[in-house]
Design an enzyme around this catalytic site. Structure first.
Site, PDB file in Angstrom:
ATOM      1  N   ASP A  48      10.201 -45.300   8.250  1.00  0.00           N
ATOM      2  CA  ASP A  48      11.111 -44.392   7.551  1.00  0.00           C
ATOM      3  C   ASP A  48      10.429 -43.090   7.156  1.00  0.00           C
ATOM      4  O   ASP A  48       9.212 -42.986   7.151  1.00  0.00           O
ATOM      5  CB  ASP A  48      11.596 -45.059   6.256  1.00  0.00           C
ATOM      6  CG  ASP A  48      12.812 -45.924   6.491  1.00  0.00           C
ATOM      7  OD1 ASP A  48      13.320 -45.920   7.614  1.00  0.00           O
ATOM      8  OD2 ASP A  48      13.236 -46.596   5.533  1.00  0.00           O
ATOM      9  N   LYS A  70      15.422 -40.953   7.745  1.00  0.00           N
ATOM     10  CA  LYS A  70      16.381 -39.900   7.484  1.00  0.00           C
ATOM     11  C   LYS A  70      15.862 -39.079   6.324  1.00  0.00           C
ATOM     12  O   LYS A  70      15.179 -39.581   5.445  1.00  0.00           O
ATOM     13  CB  LYS A  70      17.744 -40.487   7.144  1.00  0.00           C
ATOM     14  CG  LYS A  70      17.674 -41.490   6.022  1.00  0.00           C
ATOM     15  CD  LYS A  70      19.010 -42.073   5.697  1.00  0.00           C
ATOM     16  CE  LYS A  70      18.875 -43.079   4.588  1.00  0.00           C
ATOM     17  NZ  LYS A  70      19.958 -43.971   4.423  1.00  0.00           N
ATOM     18  N   MET A 185      16.796 -40.833  -6.278  1.00  0.00           N
ATOM     19  CA  MET A 185      17.818 -40.119  -5.501  1.00  0.00           C
ATOM     20  C   MET A 185      18.747 -39.324  -6.417  1.00  0.00           C
ATOM     21  O   MET A 185      19.946 -39.225  -6.149  1.00  0.00           O
ATOM     22  CB  MET A 185      18.643 -41.115  -4.649  1.00  0.00           C
ATOM     23  CG  MET A 185      17.789 -41.865  -3.647  1.00  0.00           C
ATOM     24  SD  MET A 185      18.714 -43.102  -2.716  1.00  0.00           S
ATOM     25  CE  MET A 185      18.831 -44.442  -3.888  1.00  0.00           C
TER      26      MET A 185
HETATM   27  N1  SAH Z   1      12.351 -48.302  -1.685  1.00  0.00           N
HETATM   28  C1  SAH Z   1      11.883 -47.090  -2.324  1.00  0.00           C
HETATM   29  C2  SAH Z   1      13.012 -46.211  -2.823  1.00  0.00           C
HETATM   30  C3  SAH Z   1      13.938 -45.709  -1.725  1.00  0.00           C
HETATM   31  S1  SAH Z   1      15.147 -44.589  -2.338  1.00  0.00           S
HETATM   32  C4  SAH Z   1      10.924 -47.471  -3.457  1.00  0.00           C
HETATM   33  O1  SAH Z   1      10.830 -48.638  -3.839  1.00  0.00           O
HETATM   34  O2  SAH Z   1      10.231 -46.580  -3.942  1.00  0.00           O
HETATM   35  C5  SAH Z   1      14.339 -43.047  -2.111  1.00  0.00           C
HETATM   36  C6  SAH Z   1      14.102 -42.362  -3.447  1.00  0.00           C
HETATM   37  O3  SAH Z   1      12.936 -42.876  -4.064  1.00  0.00           O
HETATM   38  C7  SAH Z   1      13.861 -40.874  -3.351  1.00  0.00           C
HETATM   39  O4  SAH Z   1      15.056 -40.148  -3.264  1.00  0.00           O
HETATM   40  C8  SAH Z   1      13.129 -40.614  -4.650  1.00  0.00           C
HETATM   41  O5  SAH Z   1      14.022 -40.571  -5.746  1.00  0.00           O
HETATM   42  C9  SAH Z   1      12.291 -41.867  -4.806  1.00  0.00           C
HETATM   43  N2  SAH Z   1      10.935 -41.683  -4.261  1.00  0.00           N
HETATM   44  C10 SAH Z   1      10.343 -42.426  -3.323  1.00  0.00           C
HETATM   45  N3  SAH Z   1       9.073 -42.012  -3.107  1.00  0.00           N
HETATM   46  C11 SAH Z   1       8.866 -40.988  -3.970  1.00  0.00           C
HETATM   47  C12 SAH Z   1       7.756 -40.136  -4.239  1.00  0.00           C
HETATM   48  N4  SAH Z   1       6.590 -40.273  -3.604  1.00  0.00           N
HETATM   49  N5  SAH Z   1       7.892 -39.195  -5.206  1.00  0.00           N
HETATM   50  C13 SAH Z   1       9.049 -39.040  -5.870  1.00  0.00           C
HETATM   51  N6  SAH Z   1      10.135 -39.802  -5.646  1.00  0.00           N
HETATM   52  C14 SAH Z   1      10.045 -40.772  -4.711  1.00  0.00           C
END
Ligand code: SAH
Length: 267
Positions: A48, A70, A185
């Protein structure tokens, strides 16, 4: 009984199985030992946008690497196609890795993919990952709980409005909870979220942080209050991926900022 000689434990991957692996929040060192061990044995990796591509360097050179991610609305592959590919590769007896940002079951459709595999009789496993929900605040010097500040944290999606099935998010309840609110998000809906929280009783001086590209050299945290954050985020031109933290634990960042890459815009 500790036996250092057997560490790291070598998880043996099984052909014909799909491994949903959490890549961690960004810093590649935050993948788990098990995730790394299985990634090293992969025949095919479907990864991803938020899975750090640096991790692909451990994949065997003859393995297939497919970007299916995406970003901001542009899908490399529709979800149905990803599901179909996972089944197809597993049926051809490959060791299949589905590498997802953070933890596979925290948003990001990991549950849907697992369900599809289960329904198609494909053996699968999940390797949990370090979720951004906790790790990104940590790299910005924000403990999600702290005695005297917050006895709980609540993780929600901020992708309301465009996601009809998220209408169950009850902002009036969330505003009233004495909890650290962590919103994934949510950047595009920041003004809406701030409005909902203040209208339903969270004081305007409640601390809030918006952290972009957390745990990576590009990390940038913008802090403020519910009253000031929308302007500050606009001025700092914060872009996704970003995570929002609301609550008094945000104040601890003044003392606990430790990650040298973090260029904070102070409150
Ligand atoms: N499965 C992932 C989340 C997926 S949803 C997890 O457990 O982290 C994707 C969202 O996660 C992004 O829109 C953002 O809000 C957050 N996110 C993921 N990685 C990030 C990062 N390095 N810095 C800031 N926000 C992050």
């Amino acid at each position: 009984m500790h036996n250092n000689a057997v560490f790291p434990f070598a998880s043996e991957a099984t052909p014909g199985t799909v491994y949903l692996i959490g890549a961690g929040p960004g810093d590649p060192d935050l993948i788990t030992v098990k995730g790394l061990n299985i990634l090293r044995q992969a025949d095919v990796v479907l990864y991803d946008y938020l899975a750090n591509p640096v991790l692909l360097s451990v994949v065997p050179p003859d393995a297939e690497k497919l970007y299916v991610g995406k970003s901001a609305g542009s899908h490399a592959l529709p979800q149905q196609e990803i599901n179909r590919l996972l089944v197809q590769y597993a049926r051809s007896q490959k060791i299949v890795v589905r590498l997802k940002g953070g933890d596979p079951f925290v948003f990001g459709r990991g549950g849907e993919e697992a369900l599809y595999l289960a329904q198609h009789g494909i053996p699968w496993q999940v390797v949990p990952g370090v979720t951004s929900a906790v790790a990104v605040p940590a790299y910005a010097g924000i403990p999600v709980t702290h005695r005297g500040y917050a006895a709980s944290f609540t993780v929600v999606t901020g992708h309301t409005g465009t996601h009809p099935d998220n209408s169950y998010l009850d902002w009036s309840t969330l505003a009233r909870l004495n909890t650290t609110l962590i919103i994934l998000m949510g950047l595009g809906n920041l003004a809406f979220i701030v409005d909902e929280l203040t209208q339903h009783g969270r004081p305007g001086d409640t601390p809030i942080a918006v952290i972009q590209w957390g745990t990576l050299p590009e990390q940038h945290a913008v802090t403020g209050t519910l009253n000031t954050i929308v302007e500050r985020v606009k001025a700092a031109q914060v872009r996704p991926p970003a995570l929002i933290v609301v609550g008094h634990v945000v104040d601890l960042a003044q003392h606990l900022r430790w990650f040298s890459a973090d260029a904070d815009t102070p409150s």
